[in-house]
Scaffold this motif. Structure first.
Motif, short mmCIF file in Angstrom:
data_model
loop_
_atom_site.label_atom_id
_atom_site.label_comp_id
_atom_site.label_asym_id
_atom_site.label_seq_id
_atom_site.Cartn_x
_atom_site.Cartn_y
_atom_site.Cartn_z
N ALA A 196 1.10 4.12 -2.99
CA ALA A 196 0.86 5.54 -2.67
C ALA A 196 2.06 6.40 -3.04
CB ALA A 196 0.53 5.69 -1.18
N ARG A 197 3.25 5.92 -2.76
CA ARG A 197 4.46 6.68 -3.12
C ARG A 197 4.57 6.87 -4.63
NH1 ARG A 197 9.09 3.57 0.46
NH2 ARG A 197 8.47 4.36 2.52
N GLU A 234 -3.96 -0.94 -4.42
CA GLU A 234 -4.23 0.08 -5.44
C GLU A 234 -4.37 1.44 -4.76
OE1 GLU A 234 -7.17 -0.69 -8.61
OE2 GLU A 234 -8.18 1.12 -7.88
N HIS A 235 -3.79 2.45 -5.40
CA HIS A 235 -3.88 3.82 -4.88
C HIS A 235 -4.19 4.76 -6.04
CE1 HIS A 235 -3.13 6.73 -1.67
NE2 HIS A 235 -2.73 7.54 -2.65
N THR A 236 -5.18 5.64 -5.84
CA THR A 236 -5.57 6.61 -6.86
C THR A 236 -5.49 8.01 -6.30
OG1 THR A 236 -7.10 5.03 -7.90
CG2 THR A 236 -7.47 7.36 -8.37
N ILE A 237 -4.94 8.93 -7.11
CA ILE A 237 -4.90 10.35 -6.77
C ILE A 237 -5.48 11.11 -7.96
CG2 ILE A 237 -3.48 12.35 -6.21
CD1 ILE A 237 -1.36 10.44 -5.14
N THR A 265 -3.61 6.13 -11.16
CA THR A 265 -3.90 4.93 -10.37
C THR A 265 -2.71 4.00 -10.50
OG1 THR A 265 -6.28 5.12 -10.74
CG2 THR A 265 -5.45 2.96 -10.05
N ALA A 276 2.16 6.70 -6.92
CA ALA A 276 1.08 7.56 -7.40
C ALA A 276 1.37 9.03 -7.11
CB ALA A 276 -0.25 7.14 -6.77
N ALA A 277 1.88 9.32 -5.92
CA ALA A 277 2.19 10.70 -5.54
C ALA A 277 3.28 11.28 -6.45
CB ALA A 277 2.62 10.77 -4.08
N GLU A 334 0.83 -1.20 0.00
CA GLU A 334 0.00 0.00 0.00
C GLU A 334 0.87 1.26 0.00
OE1 GLU A 334 -0.33 -2.71 1.85
OE2 GLU A 334 -2.43 -3.06 2.41
N THR A 335 1.94 1.21 0.78
CA THR A 335 2.87 2.34 0.85
C THR A 335 3.55 2.56 -0.50
OG1 THR A 335 3.27 1.86 3.19
CG2 THR A 335 4.90 3.23 2.06
#
Length: 126
Positions: A83-84, A120-123, A100, A86-87, A79-80
């Motif tokens: 997120a990293r 999965e991480h979306t911004i 994503t 995606a950011a 997850e980390t």
């Protein structure tokens, strides 16, 4: 009527060997990670001009993800990592409207069979 064109560039199943994980053995031995990334943006100018400078350079996107996965600080969680990545993508690919990222780990210490674990991480810019 005003039209808003959106499209995306996807990188699918980019594979990295990296030293992440909750357990010390995972960080010591390392493991295989797979990453998918989707970058959404307005394609109007790129499509009209056929100019690479007006679109998302997916080699740059790959380089960003690679750096997060292999050169960045080790993470316990996928997850980390998602997120990293995606950011960094939303920040560095300035025309990106939404990003994503999915990070998969195929060898998961669960005590049973499982194809993979995925985060999965979306911004999205608003």
């Amino acid at each position: 009527m005003k039209l808003h064109h959106r499209s995306c560039v996807r990188l699918v199943n980019a594979v990295f060997y990296a030293r992440h994980g909750v357990h010390e053995e995972e960080r010591c031995l390392g493991g295989r990670y797979e990453v998918d990334a989707e970058v959404v943006f307005d394609t109007t100018e790129a499509a009209a001009t056929d100019d690479i400078t007006k679109t998302v350079d997916y080699s740059k996107a790959y380089a960003i993800i690679s750096e997060v996965m292999t050169s960045g600080e080790p993470a316990a969680l996928i997850e980390t990592l998602a997120a990293r990545a995606a950011a960094r993508l939303i920040e560095e690919l300035v025309i990106a409207e939404k990003v994503t990222v999915r990070v998969r780990k195929r060898v998961v210490p669960l005590g049973g069979l499982c194809d993979y674990a995925e985060a999965e991480h979306t911004i999205e810019k608003r």
